[in-house]
Motif scaffolding. Structure first.
Motif, mmCIF file in Angstrom:
data_model
loop_
_atom_site.group_PDB
_atom_site.id
_atom_site.type_symbol
_atom_site.label_atom_id
_atom_site.label_comp_id
_atom_site.label_asym_id
_atom_site.label_seq_id
_atom_site.Cartn_x
_atom_site.Cartn_y
_atom_site.Cartn_z
ATOM 1 N N ASN A 16 63.923 45.619 5.547
ATOM 2 C CA ASN A 16 63.774 46.910 6.229
ATOM 3 C C ASN A 16 64.887 47.882 5.862
ATOM 4 O OD1 ASN A 16 61.337 46.459 7.538
ATOM 5 N ND2 ASN A 16 62.328 45.486 9.285
ATOM 6 N N ALA A 43 63.973 49.157 2.531
ATOM 7 C CA ALA A 43 62.843 50.078 2.679
ATOM 8 C C ALA A 43 63.314 51.456 3.137
ATOM 9 C CB ALA A 43 61.824 49.503 3.661
ATOM 10 N N HIS A 44 64.266 51.489 4.050
ATOM 11 C CA HIS A 44 64.798 52.771 4.523
ATOM 12 C C HIS A 44 65.500 53.515 3.377
ATOM 13 C CE1 HIS A 44 66.646 55.793 7.032
ATOM 14 N NE2 HIS A 44 67.802 55.484 6.461
ATOM 15 N N ALA A 81 65.034 53.167 0.206
ATOM 16 C CA ALA A 81 64.024 53.539 -0.787
ATOM 17 C C ALA A 81 63.234 54.766 -0.346
ATOM 18 C CB ALA A 81 63.077 52.359 -1.031
ATOM 19 N N GLN A 82 62.906 54.832 0.924
ATOM 20 C CA GLN A 82 62.144 55.978 1.428
ATOM 21 C C GLN A 82 62.964 57.262 1.325
ATOM 22 O OE1 GLN A 82 58.981 55.856 2.129
ATOM 23 N NE2 GLN A 82 58.811 57.974 2.738
ATOM 24 N N VAL A 83 64.232 57.174 1.691
ATOM 25 C CA VAL A 83 65.113 58.348 1.599
ATOM 26 C C VAL A 83 65.250 58.798 0.145
ATOM 27 C CG1 VAL A 83 67.499 59.126 1.922
ATOM 28 C CG2 VAL A 83 66.359 57.827 3.736
ATOM 29 N N ASP A 109 63.071 58.294 -2.174
ATOM 30 C CA ASP A 109 61.731 58.463 -2.751
ATOM 31 C C ASP A 109 61.607 57.635 -4.034
ATOM 32 O OD1 ASP A 109 59.104 59.388 -2.860
ATOM 33 O OD2 ASP A 109 59.659 61.119 -4.095
ATOM 34 N N HIS A 110 62.056 56.387 -3.917
ATOM 35 C CA HIS A 110 62.053 55.461 -5.057
ATOM 36 C C HIS A 110 61.790 54.070 -4.497
ATOM 37 C CE1 HIS A 110 62.712 54.240 -9.091
ATOM 38 N NE2 HIS A 110 63.837 53.593 -8.849
ATOM 39 N N HIS A 111 60.607 53.551 -4.725
ATOM 40 C CA HIS A 111 60.131 52.398 -3.969
ATOM 41 C C HIS A 111 60.018 51.134 -4.820
ATOM 42 C CE1 HIS A 111 58.757 56.103 -1.995
ATOM 43 N NE2 HIS A 111 59.241 55.465 -0.933
#
Length: 97
Positions: free
Chosen positions: A44, A47-48, A50-52, A54-56
């Motif tokens: 998690n 994931a946070h 990566a979301q910030v 914008d690279h997943h």
């Protein structure tokens, strides 16, 4: 964003021993935790980040306490500075095993 060469990638990976350049062209890291919840918490946190950014990355929990991370810049069809920026953030996360 331009993809880095294999030599550039290997040079930068020296500072990130958890990570390897795999035959599939992606950066791989595998983590083992004491239990499922620690693996989920770490996932998690990634994931946070990566979301910030914008690279997943691809994230997979397996064997209840193992987390595999696979990362590359798909739009560049290779590894870029964007990948290493995220790796630096992931490597900074607290980890309990």
């Amino acid at each position: 964003m331009d993809a880095l060469t294999e030599a550039q990638i290997k040079q930068r990976l020296v500072h990130h021993p958890q990570w390897t350049l795999a035959d599939d062209g992606q950066l791989h890291a595998d983590y083992t935790f004491a239990n499922f919840m620690q693996a989920v918490l770490f996932l998690n946190a990634i994931a946070h980040l990566a979301q910030v950014a914008d690279h997943h990355p691809d994230l997979c929990i397996h064997g209840f306490k193992h987390l595999s991370v696979r990362l590359m810049t798909h739009s560049a069809n290779g590894i870029t500075n964007k990948d290493f920026n995220l790796i630096e953030q992931i490597d900074s996360l607290p980890r309990y095993s």
